[in-house]
Design an enzyme around this catalytic site. Structure first.
Site, PDB file in Angstrom:
ATOM      1  N   ARG A  11       0.848  -1.181   0.000  1.00  0.00           N
ATOM      2  CA  ARG A  11       0.000   0.000   0.000  1.00  0.00           C
ATOM      3  C   ARG A  11       0.894   1.244   0.000  1.00  0.00           C
ATOM      4  O   ARG A  11       2.073   1.162   0.323  1.00  0.00           O
ATOM      5  CB  ARG A  11      -0.910   0.009   1.226  1.00  0.00           C
ATOM      6  N   SER A  13       0.620   4.168   1.803  1.00  0.00           N
ATOM      7  CA  SER A  13       0.733   5.048   2.963  1.00  0.00           C
ATOM      8  C   SER A  13       2.158   5.037   3.492  1.00  0.00           C
ATOM      9  O   SER A  13       2.939   4.113   3.240  1.00  0.00           O
ATOM     10  CB  SER A  13      -0.228   4.603   4.079  1.00  0.00           C
ATOM     11  N   LYS A  81      -3.149  -7.827  10.869  1.00  0.00           N
ATOM     12  CA  LYS A  81      -4.499  -7.578  11.363  1.00  0.00           C
ATOM     13  C   LYS A  81      -5.447  -7.149  10.248  1.00  0.00           C
ATOM     14  O   LYS A  81      -6.655  -7.153  10.433  1.00  0.00           O
ATOM     15  CB  LYS A  81      -4.493  -6.547  12.493  1.00  0.00           C
ATOM     16  N   ASP A  82      -4.894  -6.776   9.061  1.00  0.00           N
ATOM     17  CA  ASP A  82      -5.725  -6.407   7.919  1.00  0.00           C
ATOM     18  C   ASP A  82      -6.131  -7.596   7.068  1.00  0.00           C
ATOM     19  O   ASP A  82      -6.916  -7.440   6.133  1.00  0.00           O
ATOM     20  CB  ASP A  82      -4.984  -5.403   7.022  1.00  0.00           C
ATOM     21  N   THR A 125     -10.861   6.990  17.792  1.00  0.00           N
ATOM     22  CA  THR A 125     -10.430   5.682  17.331  1.00  0.00           C
ATOM     23  C   THR A 125     -11.394   5.211  16.257  1.00  0.00           C
ATOM     24  O   THR A 125     -12.579   5.551  16.295  1.00  0.00           O
ATOM     25  CB  THR A 125     -10.380   4.633  18.459  1.00  0.00           C
ATOM     26  N   SER A 127     -11.690   1.858  15.677  1.00  0.00           N
ATOM     27  CA  SER A 127     -11.794   0.426  15.955  1.00  0.00           C
ATOM     28  C   SER A 127     -12.928   0.110  16.928  1.00  0.00           C
ATOM     29  O   SER A 127     -12.906   0.574  18.072  1.00  0.00           O
ATOM     30  CB  SER A 127     -10.470  -0.070  16.551  1.00  0.00           C
ATOM     31  N   ARG A 129     -13.312  -2.594  18.476  1.00  0.00           N
ATOM     32  CA  ARG A 129     -12.674  -3.289  19.596  1.00  0.00           C
ATOM     33  C   ARG A 129     -12.174  -2.296  20.627  1.00  0.00           C
ATOM     34  O   ARG A 129     -12.391  -2.470  21.846  1.00  0.00           O
ATOM     35  CB  ARG A 129     -11.507  -4.133  19.072  1.00  0.00           C
ATOM     36  N   ARG A 130     -11.503  -1.251  20.166  1.00  0.00           N
ATOM     37  CA  ARG A 130     -11.014  -0.231  21.097  1.00  0.00           C
ATOM     38  C   ARG A 130     -12.174   0.531  21.732  1.00  0.00           C
ATOM     39  O   ARG A 130     -12.131   0.853  22.918  1.00  0.00           O
ATOM     40  CB  ARG A 130     -10.078   0.735  20.367  1.00  0.00           C
ATOM     41  N   ARG A 147     -10.718   8.277  10.917  1.00  0.00           N
ATOM     42  CA  ARG A 147      -9.972   7.551   9.898  1.00  0.00           C
ATOM     43  C   ARG A 147      -8.791   8.399   9.479  1.00  0.00           C
ATOM     44  O   ARG A 147      -8.618   9.516   9.936  1.00  0.00           O
ATOM     45  CB  ARG A 147     -10.865   7.241   8.696  1.00  0.00           C
ATOM     46  N   GLY A 148      -8.001   7.870   8.557  1.00  0.00           N
ATOM     47  CA  GLY A 148      -6.849   8.611   8.069  1.00  0.00           C
ATOM     48  C   GLY A 148      -5.556   7.958   8.487  1.00  0.00           C
ATOM     49  O   GLY A 148      -5.521   7.030   9.297  1.00  0.00           O
ATOM     50  N   VAL A 150      -1.613   7.786  10.111  1.00  0.00           N
ATOM     51  CA  VAL A 150      -1.164   8.041  11.481  1.00  0.00           C
ATOM     52  C   VAL A 150      -0.997   9.531  11.749  1.00  0.00           C
ATOM     53  O   VAL A 150      -1.451  10.060  12.774  1.00  0.00           O
ATOM     54  CB  VAL A 150       0.144   7.280  11.771  1.00  0.00           C
ATOM     55  N   THR A 152      -2.386  12.093  10.263  1.00  0.00           N
ATOM     56  CA  THR A 152      -3.690  12.770  10.287  1.00  0.00           C
ATOM     57  C   THR A 152      -4.374  12.582  11.630  1.00  0.00           C
ATOM     58  O   THR A 152      -4.951  13.517  12.195  1.00  0.00           O
ATOM     59  CB  THR A 152      -4.582  12.227   9.159  1.00  0.00           C
ATOM     60  N   ARG A 153      -4.304  11.391  12.149  1.00  0.00           N
ATOM     61  CA  ARG A 153      -4.959  11.108  13.435  1.00  0.00           C
ATOM     62  C   ARG A 153      -4.256  11.852  14.569  1.00  0.00           C
ATOM     63  O   ARG A 153      -4.906  12.423  15.445  1.00  0.00           O
ATOM     64  CB  ARG A 153      -4.966   9.599  13.692  1.00  0.00           C
ATOM     65  N   CYS A 243     -13.305  -7.135  11.552  1.00  0.00           N
ATOM     66  CA  CYS A 243     -12.907  -5.913  12.246  1.00  0.00           C
ATOM     67  C   CYS A 243     -14.108  -5.188  12.847  1.00  0.00           C
ATOM     68  O   CYS A 243     -13.938  -4.284  13.661  1.00  0.00           O
ATOM     69  CB  CYS A 243     -12.136  -4.983  11.320  1.00  0.00           C
TER      70      CYS A 243
END
Length: 311
Positions: A11, A13, A81-82, A125, A127, A129-130, A147-148, A150, A152-153, A243
């Protein structure tokens, strides 16, 4: 693949390019080959909205896998994890390098920890899960879907519109941004995603193991990582969860045994089920069986109802 090079799909990114470069360089050094990185745009890079509503983890993997099957690349590097847990005919995860820190990390204003955040502040977040585990720990917090990439977040934390974000420690470390972490969230409190921090190196199942690339992949494969993530992903597979499901896992070696912790929560965090078991049999088959055993115990206690799993 030429005699001395191999093509690696990634990818685009910054994080993906960084971790792909790390993995490709390690394989290349072991195989005496030179990697050529090929950027592939995935569905997850194009679509907007919550990841949980975009078709699950496969949105980041499908395009890379298509390029592998078409022989446009020789190797694809994924964040484990993806990857969906179902195997793809014609492909195999040939190597899992040593895992980076699997924990979640809090990046908050003013150096605050999770317990120190004031009542009712906004935490970002993307997620489920989080979200579920944060709400179980701090039901007063305002959870904001984000979203976005790292950067950006992180930029949304004060003086942005958020007081904190929760990200994977592994990504922050690989990007040299661990200085932004104000607290590593102990797995005793928040379990990470299955496979978090691990990279999956996927190739055609027809790649000869005794080829230069095959030997390079075998050299970087890490058995403790493979055992841990096999146990974690077998939980996810048995629960038939993706997810969108609030499921956390943490596999690791302790005193020669493989330990696995699993949590399943309802989306608002008001109900949480947690199980922990271990095995002294260190094989991929035993690791998978450990995950299935815990998942079956959770299902027997109603985990499918709790997490709204689609069994």
């Amino acid at each position: 693949m030429s005699e001395k090079t191999f093509r690696v799909g990634t990818r685009g990114s910054q994080l993906a390019m960084t971790q792909t470069g790390y993995a490709a360089d390690a394989v290349g050094a072991a195989a005496d080959l030179t990697p050529e990185l090929i950027t592939v745009r995935t569905e997850g890079d194009v679509l907007t909205g919550p990841l949980s509503q975009m078709g699950g983890t496969g949105v980041f993997a499908t395009a890379l896998r298509a390029r592998l099957l078409d022989r446009d690349v020789d190797l694809a590097v994924h964040s484990l994890k993806d990857l969906p847990t179902a195997p793809v005919q014609g492909l195999v995860i040939a190597a899992l390098p040593e895992r980076e820190d699997p924990r979640d990390a809090l990046c908050a204003r003013d150096g605050l920890t999770l317990d120190e955040l004031p009542q009712g502040v906004a935490v970002g977040t993307g997620s489920p899960r989080r979200v579920a585990q944060l709400r179980a720990l701090r039901p007063d917090l305002k959870i904001v879907d984000i979203r976005g990439n790292v950067g950006t977040r992180l930029n949304r934390v004060a003086p942005g519109d958020l007081d904190a974000v929760v990200l994977a420690a592994s990504g922050l470390k690989r990007l040299g941004l661990e200085g932004r972490i104000t607290e590593y969230l102990d797995p005793e409190r928040m379990l990470p995603a299955p496979g978090q921090g691990a990279l999956a190196l996927e190739v055609s199942s027809e790649l000869p193991e005794d080829s230069p690339l095959g030997r390079g992949l075998a050299a970087v494969d890490d058995l403790p990582t493979r055992l841990a993530v096999t146990a974690e992903r077998s939980v996810l597979a048995r629960l038939e969860a993706g997810c969108a499901a609030p499921v956390g896992t943490f596999g690791r070696m302790v005193d020669g045994d493989l330990h696995l912790d699993v949590v399943v929560a309802n989306p608002d965090g008001t109900e949480v089920m947690r199980r922990s078991e271990a095995t002294d049999e260190l094989s991929v088959e035993a690791a998978a069986a450990l995950g299935v055993r815990i998942a079956d115990e959770l299902l027997a206690d109603g985990a499918d109802r709790l997490a709204r799993l689609t069994l």
